[in-house]
Design a protein around this motif. Structure first.
Motif, PDB file in Angstrom:
ATOM      1  N   PRO A 157      36.478  37.335   7.617  1.00  0.00           N
ATOM      2  CA  PRO A 157      36.585  38.713   7.102  1.00  0.00           C
ATOM      3  C   PRO A 157      37.632  38.890   6.006  1.00  0.00           C
ATOM      4  CG  PRO A 157      36.519  38.705   9.512  1.00  0.00           C
ATOM      5  CD  PRO A 157      36.648  37.266   9.082  1.00  0.00           C
ATOM      6  N   HIS A 158      38.697  38.112   6.033  1.00  0.00           N
ATOM      7  CA  HIS A 158      39.772  38.312   5.055  1.00  0.00           C
ATOM      8  C   HIS A 158      39.488  37.641   3.710  1.00  0.00           C
ATOM      9  CE1 HIS A 158      40.667  34.317   6.676  1.00  0.00           C
ATOM     10  NE2 HIS A 158      41.380  34.101   5.588  1.00  0.00           N
ATOM     11  N   ILE A 159      38.420  36.863   3.599  1.00  0.00           N
ATOM     12  CA  ILE A 159      38.132  36.131   2.366  1.00  0.00           C
ATOM     13  C   ILE A 159      37.406  37.033   1.372  1.00  0.00           C
ATOM     14  CG2 ILE A 159      36.828  34.216   1.362  1.00  0.00           C
ATOM     15  CD1 ILE A 159      39.249  33.294   2.943  1.00  0.00           C
ATOM     16  N   ARG A 160      37.967  37.139   0.163  1.00  0.00           N
ATOM     17  CA  ARG A 160      37.312  37.890  -0.915  1.00  0.00           C
ATOM     18  C   ARG A 160      36.611  36.892  -1.838  1.00  0.00           C
ATOM     19  NH1 ARG A 160      41.266  41.094  -4.104  1.00  0.00           N
ATOM     20  NH2 ARG A 160      42.674  39.356  -3.679  1.00  0.00           N
ATOM     21  N   PRO A 161      35.292  37.032  -2.042  1.00  0.00           N
ATOM     22  CA  PRO A 161      34.529  36.003  -2.755  1.00  0.00           C
ATOM     23  C   PRO A 161      35.037  35.652  -4.153  1.00  0.00           C
ATOM     24  CG  PRO A 161      33.022  37.388  -1.544  1.00  0.00           C
ATOM     25  CD  PRO A 161      34.392  38.016  -1.405  1.00  0.00           C
ATOM     26  N   ALA A 162      35.291  36.618  -5.021  1.00  0.00           N
ATOM     27  CA  ALA A 162      35.630  36.302  -6.417  1.00  0.00           C
ATOM     28  C   ALA A 162      36.949  35.537  -6.564  1.00  0.00           C
ATOM     29  CB  ALA A 162      35.629  37.568  -7.267  1.00  0.00           C
ATOM     30  N   PRO A 163      38.067  36.035  -6.023  1.00  0.00           N
ATOM     31  CA  PRO A 163      39.314  35.261  -6.184  1.00  0.00           C
ATOM     32  C   PRO A 163      39.281  33.936  -5.431  1.00  0.00           C
ATOM     33  CG  PRO A 163      39.696  37.214  -4.826  1.00  0.00           C
ATOM     34  CD  PRO A 163      38.318  37.341  -5.393  1.00  0.00           C
ATOM     35  N   THR A 164      38.573  33.899  -4.302  1.00  0.00           N
ATOM     36  CA  THR A 164      38.471  32.644  -3.557  1.00  0.00           C
ATOM     37  C   THR A 164      37.672  31.617  -4.349  1.00  0.00           C
ATOM     38  OG1 THR A 164      38.600  33.854  -1.469  1.00  0.00           O
ATOM     39  CG2 THR A 164      37.726  31.611  -1.376  1.00  0.00           C
ATOM     40  N   ALA A 165      36.590  32.065  -4.988  1.00  0.00           N
ATOM     41  CA  ALA A 165      35.785  31.155  -5.818  1.00  0.00           C
ATOM     42  C   ALA A 165      36.621  30.582  -6.949  1.00  0.00           C
ATOM     43  CB  ALA A 165      34.577  31.907  -6.375  1.00  0.00           C
ATOM     44  N   ARG A 166      37.408  31.425  -7.580  1.00  0.00           N
ATOM     45  CA  ARG A 166      38.264  30.963  -8.676  1.00  0.00           C
ATOM     46  C   ARG A 166      39.235  29.889  -8.187  1.00  0.00           C
ATOM     47  NH1 ARG A 166      39.460  35.709 -10.394  1.00  0.00           N
ATOM     48  NH2 ARG A 166      41.355  35.979  -9.156  1.00  0.00           N
ATOM     49  N   ALA A 167      39.860  30.113  -7.045  1.00  0.00           N
ATOM     50  CA  ALA A 167      40.809  29.137  -6.493  1.00  0.00           C
ATOM     51  C   ALA A 167      40.104  27.849  -6.081  1.00  0.00           C
ATOM     52  CB  ALA A 167      41.541  29.744  -5.304  1.00  0.00           C
ATOM     53  N   LEU A 168      38.940  27.966  -5.464  1.00  0.00           N
ATOM     54  CA  LEU A 168      38.215  26.774  -5.011  1.00  0.00           C
ATOM     55  C   LEU A 168      37.801  25.893  -6.182  1.00  0.00           C
ATOM     56  CD1 LEU A 168      35.883  28.193  -2.214  1.00  0.00           C
ATOM     57  CD2 LEU A 168      37.819  26.628  -1.900  1.00  0.00           C
ATOM     58  N   VAL A 169      37.265  26.502  -7.237  1.00  0.00           N
ATOM     59  CA  VAL A 169      36.800  25.718  -8.385  1.00  0.00           C
ATOM     60  C   VAL A 169      37.968  24.991  -9.046  1.00  0.00           C
ATOM     61  CG1 VAL A 169      35.833  25.902 -10.719  1.00  0.00           C
ATOM     62  CG2 VAL A 169      34.717  27.065  -8.804  1.00  0.00           C
ATOM     63  N   ARG A 170      39.080  25.669  -9.192  1.00  0.00           N
ATOM     64  CA  ARG A 170      40.232  25.036  -9.841  1.00  0.00           C
ATOM     65  C   ARG A 170      40.819  23.931  -8.964  1.00  0.00           C
ATOM     66  NH1 ARG A 170      43.085  30.310 -12.800  1.00  0.00           N
ATOM     67  NH2 ARG A 170      41.167  30.961 -13.850  1.00  0.00           N
ATOM     68  N   ALA A 171      40.891  24.182  -7.678  1.00  0.00           N
ATOM     69  CA  ALA A 171      41.401  23.150  -6.768  1.00  0.00           C
ATOM     70  C   ALA A 171      40.471  21.947  -6.738  1.00  0.00           C
ATOM     71  CB  ALA A 171      41.567  23.727  -5.368  1.00  0.00           C
ATOM     72  N   PHE A 172      39.164  22.209  -6.734  1.00  0.00           N
ATOM     73  CA  PHE A 172      38.172  21.136  -6.731  1.00  0.00           C
ATOM     74  C   PHE A 172      38.313  20.260  -7.978  1.00  0.00           C
ATOM     75  CE2 PHE A 172      34.128  19.938  -8.670  1.00  0.00           C
ATOM     76  CZ  PHE A 172      33.635  19.036  -7.742  1.00  0.00           C
ATOM     77  N   PHE A 173      38.400  20.894  -9.146  1.00  0.00           N
ATOM     78  CA  PHE A 173      38.490  20.111 -10.373  1.00  0.00           C
ATOM     79  C   PHE A 173      39.799  19.325 -10.419  1.00  0.00           C
ATOM     80  CE2 PHE A 173      39.257  19.546 -14.970  1.00  0.00           C
ATOM     81  CZ  PHE A 173      38.126  18.789 -15.258  1.00  0.00           C
ATOM     82  N   GLY A 174      40.876  19.940  -9.958  1.00  0.00           N
ATOM     83  CA  GLY A 174      42.144  19.222  -9.894  1.00  0.00           C
ATOM     84  C   GLY A 174      42.074  18.036  -8.960  1.00  0.00           C
ATOM     85  N   LEU A 175      41.412  18.209  -7.820  1.00  0.00           N
ATOM     86  CA  LEU A 175      41.248  17.111  -6.878  1.00  0.00           C
ATOM     87  C   LEU A 175      40.504  15.949  -7.519  1.00  0.00           C
ATOM     88  CD1 LEU A 175      41.239  16.096  -3.787  1.00  0.00           C
ATOM     89  CD2 LEU A 175      38.912  16.977  -3.778  1.00  0.00           C
ATOM     90  N   CYS A 176      39.388  16.252  -8.185  1.00  0.00           N
ATOM     91  CA  CYS A 176      38.595  15.188  -8.818  1.00  0.00           C
ATOM     92  C   CYS A 176      39.386  14.488  -9.922  1.00  0.00           C
ATOM     93  CB  CYS A 176      37.296  15.760  -9.373  1.00  0.00           C
ATOM     94  SG  CYS A 176      36.115  16.303  -8.115  1.00  0.00           S
ATOM     95  N   SER A 177      40.055  15.280 -10.752  1.00  0.00           N
ATOM     96  CA  SER A 177      40.808  14.704 -11.877  1.00  0.00           C
ATOM     97  C   SER A 177      41.959  13.829 -11.404  1.00  0.00           C
ATOM     98  CB  SER A 177      41.343  15.819 -12.779  1.00  0.00           C
ATOM     99  OG  SER A 177      40.303  16.595 -13.291  1.00  0.00           O
ATOM    100  N   LEU A 178      42.720  14.317 -10.432  1.00  0.00           N
ATOM    101  CA  LEU A 178      43.876  13.573  -9.957  1.00  0.00           C
ATOM    102  C   LEU A 178      43.456  12.335  -9.174  1.00  0.00           C
ATOM    103  CD1 LEU A 178      46.919  13.615 -10.051  1.00  0.00           C
ATOM    104  CD2 LEU A 178      46.934  14.986  -7.966  1.00  0.00           C
ATOM    105  N   THR A 179      42.376  12.453  -8.398  1.00  0.00           N
ATOM    106  CA  THR A 179      41.887  11.291  -7.657  1.00  0.00           C
ATOM    107  C   THR A 179      41.457  10.192  -8.616  1.00  0.00           C
ATOM    108  OG1 THR A 179      41.153  12.641  -5.794  1.00  0.00           O
ATOM    109  CG2 THR A 179      40.154  10.472  -6.011  1.00  0.00           C
TER     110      THR A 179
END
Length: 200
Positions: free
Chosen positions: A148-170
């Motif tokens: 219930p506490h998850i807001r789709p738009a800001p969460t999507a923004r954080a997930l995409v950036r974290a995902f790309f950082g994970l791939c790049s750093l790995t």
């Protein structure tokens, strides 16, 4: 232009784009010349300039081709019979695989990282990913699968950036072979905070 000539022109453009993408991924923008692209593709330098006008033009085409658009990937995740969170995870694995293995995607990613040295405005590569992720999270909320506490738009923004950082750093630290394993670890950590608690 008749059909045969059009097909030949398309084949030439494609071979130039794929050769350039491979070189950009390997050497970066500054380390790749038009002559390098010509040599790798087996086409003349004149062909490069005829189809793309400049090195900046072909760099822009590489980014647009896969990295900034993902048309085939986004379209595959509209199946409403599959839970939205499952589709989101599957999408992330497909994008990670492309970033690890597809030369054009890899070239686009490196060019975007080096965008400050390219005399062209590159498109935002994260807009479609973020929009697709927002949509899937909103669907998860509508079906009761999102916390219930998850807001789709800001969460999507954080997930995409974290995902790309994970791939790049790995890739930088370990190479591309471990990206899938590291992504699995990331989802094991991340998913529980996104999902609604199971009903009792």
């Amino acid at each position: 232009m008749d059909g045969t000539l059009q097909e030949r022109a398309r084949a030439t453009r494609r071979s130039l784009l794929e050769a350039a993408a491979s070189l950009f991924a390997e050497r970066g923008y500054a380390g790749t010349s038009v002559n390098d692209i010509s040599s790798r593709s087996g086409r003349t330098s004149g062909a490069v300039y005829f189809h793309y006008a400049s090195k900046e033009g072909i760099a822009l085409a590489v980014v647009r081709d896969r990295f900034a658009t993902w048309p085939e990937l986004a379209a595959r995740y509209t199946n409403d019979t599959v839970p939205p969170m499952d589709r989101l995870v599957a999408l992330s694995y497909d994008i990670a695989k492309a970033l690890a293995e597809d030369p054009v995607t890899r070239g686009g990613a490196r060019l975007w990282a080096e965008r400050e040295v390219i005399n062209a405005t590159l498109p935002d590569p994260f807009a479609l990913w973020t929009a697709a992720t927002t949509r899937l999270l909103a669907q998860a909320r509508a079906t009761g699968h999102l916390a219930p506490h998850i807001r789709p738009a800001p969460t999507a923004r954080a997930l995409v950036r974290a995902f790309f950082g994970l791939c790049s750093l790995t890739e930088a630290l370990e190479g591309t072979a471990t990206i899938t394993a590291r992504l699995a670890e990331w989802w094991h950590l991340t998913l529980p905070s996104l999902q609604a608690a199971p009903e009792r």
